[in-house]
Design a protein around this motif. Sequence first.
Motif, PDB file in Angstrom:
ATOM      1  N   THR A  64       0.935  -1.054  -0.008  1.00  0.00           N
ATOM      2  CA  THR A  64      -0.056   0.015   0.019  1.00  0.00           C
ATOM      3  C   THR A  64       0.658   1.535   0.265  1.00  0.00           C
ATOM      4  O   THR A  64       0.329   2.448  -0.290  1.00  0.00           O
ATOM      5  CB  THR A  64      -1.026   0.070   1.069  1.00  0.00           C
ATOM      6  N   LYS A  66       1.784   2.195   2.594  1.00  0.00           N
ATOM      7  CA  LYS A  66       1.690   2.847   4.259  1.00  0.00           C
ATOM      8  C   LYS A  66       2.829   2.228   5.106  1.00  0.00           C
ATOM      9  O   LYS A  66       2.506   3.059   6.204  1.00  0.00           O
ATOM     10  CB  LYS A  66      -0.080   3.561   4.093  1.00  0.00           C
ATOM     11  N   TYR A  67       3.481   1.627   4.464  1.00  0.00           N
ATOM     12  CA  TYR A  67       4.509   2.200   5.696  1.00  0.00           C
ATOM     13  C   TYR A  67       5.627   0.963   5.319  1.00  0.00           C
ATOM     14  O   TYR A  67       5.653   1.027   3.786  1.00  0.00           O
ATOM     15  CB  TYR A  67       3.508  -0.241   6.670  1.00  0.00           C
ATOM     16  N   ASP A  68       6.758   0.917   5.977  1.00  0.00           N
ATOM     17  CA  ASP A  68       8.283   1.181   5.590  1.00  0.00           C
ATOM     18  C   ASP A  68       8.790   0.360   6.489  1.00  0.00           C
ATOM     19  O   ASP A  68       9.976  -0.057   6.095  1.00  0.00           O
ATOM     20  CB  ASP A  68       8.612   2.608   5.658  1.00  0.00           C
ATOM     21  N   LEU A 298      -4.331  -3.165   7.218  1.00  0.00           N
ATOM     22  CA  LEU A 298      -3.342  -2.854   5.625  1.00  0.00           C
ATOM     23  C   LEU A 298      -3.703  -3.851   5.304  1.00  0.00           C
ATOM     24  O   LEU A 298      -3.889  -3.868   3.859  1.00  0.00           O
ATOM     25  CB  LEU A 298      -2.499  -1.785   5.729  1.00  0.00           C
TER      26      LEU A 298
END
Length: 528
Positions: A64, A66-68, A298
Amino acid sequence: MRLNDILSGQLNAAEWEQKGYELPKFDIEAVRRKTHDEPTWVHFGGGNIFRAFPAAILNDALNTGKYDRGVIVAETFDFEVIDKAYAPYDNLSLYVALCSDGTIEKKVIASVTEALKADPQFEDWQRLVEIFRSPSLQMISFTITEKGYTFNEADLARGLKPVFAMGKVTALLYERWQAGQMALTIQSMDNCSHNGDKVKAGVMAYAERWVKDGLVPQAFLDYLKDETKVTFPWSMIDKITPRPHEKVKELLAKDGFEDNNYIETEKHTFTAPFVNAEEVQYLVIEDHYTNGRPPLDLGGALYTTRETVDKVETMKVTTCLNPLHTAMSIYGCMLDYTLISAEMGDPDLRPFVQKLGYIEAMPVVTDPGVLNPYEFIGDVINRRLPNPFMPDAPQRIAMDTSQKLPIRFGETIKKYVARGLDKRNLVLIPLTLAGYARYLKGLKDDLTPFEPSPDPMLQELQTIVAPLEIGRDDQDWSPLKKLYSRSDVFGLDLYEAGLGQQIEGMVKELYAGNGAVRATLHKYVSAR
């Protein structure tokens, strides 16, 4: 097509995608660097369920954008898994979803950034100590099976050099405490009821013993008990992940995917560079974290309260899945089936479990809110049980049936009694329990023998029904009273519950002779 091509610069993305392989949408190397420097999640247990589910939904979360951060996997039991299933493939794997329509979906999983051997004999241990001393660490989780949370006196007596998983984890938690009493959540993702309590019991057993022996201070135990610092949430996880499937291997080979070899370790772990699993999955987690958490929502995980997790677990175990499995296993063995998926093509067995769930069990279900019970059963009946890729057998599910009946059926009957519901609505649940007395004889419907599945009470219960003969009407049926009054087997005295006589009558029909199992099943299912 090989997994190593993805990080070596030799990837032909167009070829992979043309053949239906979903590739990672994130910068793998960037995620690995970020995770190495600021780790957030360590998972213990590098088996197939981890790669097919927790690692896969984190992969979806990373996709997505939105995260790493990825996940670091640590293996506590079978270190060959790291050497043979992770290291040779750059910690990448292929997840194959086995769909109920006979198709497969293929996705490269790149969310695992490091794979470590969780034991002081390996250099990896120092890396784990470093990770546990990192302020960024938010969660450690587990898929090590329920027995992985056990401990014994010998291991407790080893002090700070344990060999069991919970001892190693407690030693690492001690490192975190020494580094500044930093907060952390300890999350079980194993398929067992109230799983967080099982992790907690294991950790506390070691910590309490070490305090008693003067190896660690009381303050460490106080830290573990402080829920502002350390929590042990519950979760409900549900996804079938069988061994690597021969049909899947063949399909991948036809694609030109070369990493399709089987791996069996010396400890008899069965794995492969690919992992296959059913398409349906559920992960419901108690949202009780002390230092933040990876956003697994997510990727489809559901965060909720402990009470709701318990309702979901109860719904699955007592109504929407496990009772259907047991009913199919008892009658499947007697009707000579060897696959659950094949049973779902049977004109009596499919409506049997469908009506059992929707009509008889559903009235006492407490809707957990986060999952709809009707939709859950629908997935079970239409997508999960008929799945041709799932080589699950009624003989396997019938193992330890005496231990399962009190929960899978006794709890439903208790609720009927407690709520004053009309027990005349119960037909197929009594039929299931009646079938157990016939199953214990170890004779199929055609009267040829079969071997009942292992069960700690098998010999004792078979002795009870031993005097009963199939095909004889004029016999003493009193052993049935002895059997069905056993609250340790059924969760309650079925005569006191008002069902004993009804079940006895069904047993007599099942014992009528050759073909009586099919005839009785058909009679009651059709009438229902």
